[in-house]
Motif scaffolding. Sequence first.
Motif: not given
Length: 444
Positions: A289-303
């Motif tokens: 349900t919260h996969e968007r958070f999984v993507a958001h947090e992973l993307a923070h590693q770059w940004f």
Amino acid sequence: MNPHQRDLSVGAAVSTDPYLPRHGNGGYRVQHYDLDLEYRVSSGRLAGRAALTALAERNLAGFSLDLGPLRVDRVLVEGRPARYRHGGGKLAVRPAVPLREGAPFAVEVRYAGVPRGIRSHWGAVGWEHLDDGAMVASQPVGAPSWFPCNDRPDHKSTYATTVTTGTPLTVVAHGHLALRRTGAGATTWRYEQPVPTATYLATVQIGRYDLRETPGRIPLRAAVPARLATRCAHDFGRQDLMLAAFEEMFGPYPFDAYTVVVVDEELEVPVEAQGVSIFGANHVDGRRTHERFVAHELAHQWFGNSVTPASWRHIWLNEGFASYAEWLWSEAGGGEPADAHAARWHARLAAQPQDLLVGDPGVRRMFDDRVYRRGALTLHALRRTVGDAAFFALLRSWTAVHRHGTATTGEFIRLANRHAPYPLDTFFTTWLDTPALPPPPVPR
Ligand SMILES: [Zn+2]
């Protein structure tokens, strides 16, 4: 104020970030933090020794560190006892011998107490006691809740973090596990972080966690409560695909591993740390349900983590980009295309007050949802303006040029201009520096 106290203030009160002028200090730069911590879950007591290696950027009679309300027992500079004064979040230090510009110097601080989050516009942030452990979520001002530091996002340092705590507990910190040694009732964990890291991204997580690893070129690790292991395995099960998709879009993943920690309590939102993200038990349900958070947090590693805002006014470089990564993953992962997310969020933003500048939202609104969503819309509009090839080339160039460094919005605009066939200054002024919401990006 006696003359001694006046001396102590030298180098102590230099404002470094207009959003958070009380945080961060001028006159020197910390190159390395070696933190040796002992934590007792039962009492919540933390005892620490922080050994800092720093460089004086000018002649200093004194300097200051940020440190919350913990008791300071001793301060050494270059191995010699130094005079100090601690209060109001600052540890002002006067070394026995003044520091010369350009000279490296060593500071050691011994301290102890029950850490408390640093009070801020966003509540208390930093070290948090859990029922069966502790967590750290420092963005943006929480680092001094657990170690003395020069708390500013534009200074990055390497770290070694050693934590000794009760043996049944697992410790995760940023960096790689260099040592794990079990003694009588307690285990010592040492993590080494050779990658330059901002203070707000330094982290320690302590809890009853099972440690799992999905091997690969970038190992994906998880520290999760046993009761949530099955749900977590499903909810984070597409991270390898996400990582591959993001590497194609953003460039190489900037660290050598990635660890997800799921704490056995509810968190309002997940938070990022260096090479680590922290989720609440409420963010896993076994249904993604919260996969968007999984993507958001992973993307923070770059940004945010590799490319860090040089000051907090540039926060959209973190949150706009990580929010856009949610839409990009939706599109790449078989969900709705980014155009659909953009259309929906544009309609929502159009119905909200248009009184915020994404490029300079002000300290109280730096985590306003509009910074996230209009930031994402800005990137989508840019992508639709310059086309996919130029847009993703720009993102890869951005993460390469500023890898493990800091950056400003102005630098992003200059780089974007180099990737576009025509100047984009008006485009960015409209999206970032004007309150009124521009028309929606034209779908492909
Ligand atoms: Zn975020």
